[in-house]
Structures are given as structure tokens and as C-alpha cells.
Enzyme design. Sequence first.
Site, PDB file in Angstrom:
ATOM      1  N   ASP A  57       0.846  -1.195   0.000  1.00  0.00           N
ATOM      2  CA  ASP A  57       0.000   0.000   0.000  1.00  0.00           C
ATOM      3  C   ASP A  57       0.889   1.256   0.000  1.00  0.00           C
ATOM      4  OD1 ASP A  57      -2.471   1.303   0.241  1.00  0.00           O
ATOM      5  OD2 ASP A  57      -2.475   1.224   2.433  1.00  0.00           O
ATOM      6  N   ASP A 104       2.772   5.378  -5.014  1.00  0.00           N
ATOM      7  CA  ASP A 104       2.048   6.609  -4.685  1.00  0.00           C
ATOM      8  C   ASP A 104       2.888   7.830  -5.037  1.00  0.00           C
ATOM      9  OD1 ASP A 104       0.760   8.762  -3.637  1.00  0.00           O
ATOM     10  OD2 ASP A 104       0.535   7.969  -1.608  1.00  0.00           O
TER      11      ASP A 104
HETATM   12  P1  13P Z   1      -8.434   3.999   6.596  1.00  0.00           P
HETATM   13  O1  13P Z   1      -7.265   3.711   7.482  1.00  0.00           O
HETATM   14  O2  13P Z   1      -8.943   5.369   6.771  1.00  0.00           O
HETATM   15  O3  13P Z   1      -9.462   2.941   6.691  1.00  0.00           O
HETATM   16  O4  13P Z   1      -7.846   3.948   5.080  1.00  0.00           O
HETATM   17  C1  13P Z   1      -7.179   2.809   4.647  1.00  0.00           C
HETATM   18  C2  13P Z   1      -6.496   3.075   3.357  1.00  0.00           C
HETATM   19  O5  13P Z   1      -7.017   3.767   2.522  1.00  0.00           O
HETATM   20  C3  13P Z   1      -5.192   2.451   3.125  1.00  0.00           C
HETATM   21  O6  13P Z   1      -4.552   2.935   1.993  1.00  0.00           O
END
Ligand code: 13P
Length: 282
Positions: free
Chosen positions: A80, A102
Site C-alpha cells: 500500500d 504513490d
Molecule cells: P483507513 O485507514 O482510513 O481505513 O484507510 C485505509 C487506506 O485507505 C489504506 O490505503
Amino acid sequence: MYKNLIEMFKENEGKGAVGAFNVHCFEMVPAMVKAAADLNVPIILQTSLGTAEYIGFEPLIAAVKALAENVPVNVALHMDHCKDIDALKRAIDLGYSSVMYDGSSLPIEENIKNTKEVVAYAHAHGVSVEGEVGSIGGAEDGVVVDKDAAMYTKPEDALHFASEAGVDALAVSIGTTHGQYKSKAKINYELLEELKEKLGDTGLVLHGGTGVSDEDMRKCVREGMKKINVGTELNKSYIEVVSKTFTAEGVTPLTSLRGLLGPANDRIAAIVTEKASLFKLD
Ligand code: 13P
């Protein structure tokens, strides 16, 4: 089965969005996979670079692959929000099935150039790529975007970015915020509609799932979101549960640590079940 997002989205076509749940510690992993298998839905386990380094790339990847091979649902392991191209290449080499580059804080042409480099490397290894255009506000495991710097995704930028960079999934900023756990987001559905029209096959990704109401989750799925991220709620709930179990009366140094962590793992499974049920189209 261990899959990338391209295969996963294809197999999930017409069935709704796939839930992407942030792994904050190793204990969450089996609970998440089991919850998805019990509900018979695909699942994306995603980590920050920090979590991958904390657990260790190799043990994390080996565990996710082993769990994935033993369930009848598709499982992806996704990096992520990563701004470090070398770290992404390492994740790809070692076996992540999907990554997110990103570059949302960069000028768009630089974002495209870097994302393209990641896409070329990832696709050559059978790995899918998520990019980001616009800027999702809030804070999440080292990714901090000031409220004033948060920016809606412009449909023309999204189209230009997606066609130039060749991403498989695109994080769009339509009103959600990372780490919003005290209130709910106001989603710009007009913008979502425009983005969907312009982007066609590129899977749209909703970030900041913690701050999205159940009703909006369902609506976003109906409107065509392909991946929905939930992170903070898992972290918050784990802390809430272990705070109680670790401080309960009668806990001693001889108390089973597994017994104290079990309820928190169960809570993670319950959140995955609850959210993933919202992501399924009836
Ligand atoms: P939240 O932590 O606000 O649920 O968002 C998770 C997210 O978008 C990870 O990239």
C-alpha cells in the site's frame, strides 16, 4: 489461490468490490484470510512498507502464499502507498502479487514517469499496479497529507494518468480521508460517476474506508468501485481489545499470551466479515 489484482478483478466481475484490509501485525493475517474464506469472497491483504519491514518480507509473503493455497478464495498481497521504487521492486522480486506506487504528491508528469517504471517492472513479473492521482487527505502509517494539500481527482488528469502509466487500479480522491475514525466522509458521487465514465476498465479504488458509512460503502460498490481499503478501524479495534484483555483482573506473567491475543484476532475477523459483506453485490 494467490492472485494479482488483474486476475482478481476479472474473476470478481459483477460481484462487487474486493476488500483490501491493512495488516498491522502478523497475528491479523490468518484471521483475515479465514474470514474471507468463510464468507467465500476474495481478499486483498495490504501492508505499508513499515509493516513489511517489521514482519519481514520473506516470512510475510511465505505465510500469505501458504494460507492462500489452502483456501478456495482468491488472496492477494499488496504493498500500500509506497513512494520508494526500489522497495517496490524488492517486494515484486520477493513475491508480492500487487503494489501501489504513490506519486500523488509529485507533478503529474513525474508521477506518470515513475509509475510507468513500476508498471513495466511489475507487469514483467506478473504483478499488478495501483497508482494515485489527486490527493487523499489524512494520515496513515507514515503517509501524511495535510488537509489543505488534499485534492479531488480531476477526471481529465485521471484519464491522462491511467492511459499513459498503464495502471491496473487507480486510487481516486472523491471525499474520503485516511484515518477518519470519529466522523463520516461526504462522498462526491458526481465526481465518481465522471471518473467511472472516463476510466472504463481501470479498477477504481476507494481509500479511507474507515470513515465511510455502510450506506455509502454499498453505494460506492453499486457505482463501480473495484477495491475498497480499510485500515484504521482494524488498528483501532485491535488496540481496544488488547487494552482490555491485557489489563483484565487475574492476568499474570503465566497467563497464555495466545489467550490474550485471541479476542483481538476474532475482532479482526469480524470486521473483515462485516465490511466484505457490504462489498458484495446482491
Ligand atoms: P483507513 O485507514 O482510513 O481505513 O484507510 C485505509 C487506506 O485507505 C489504506 O490505503
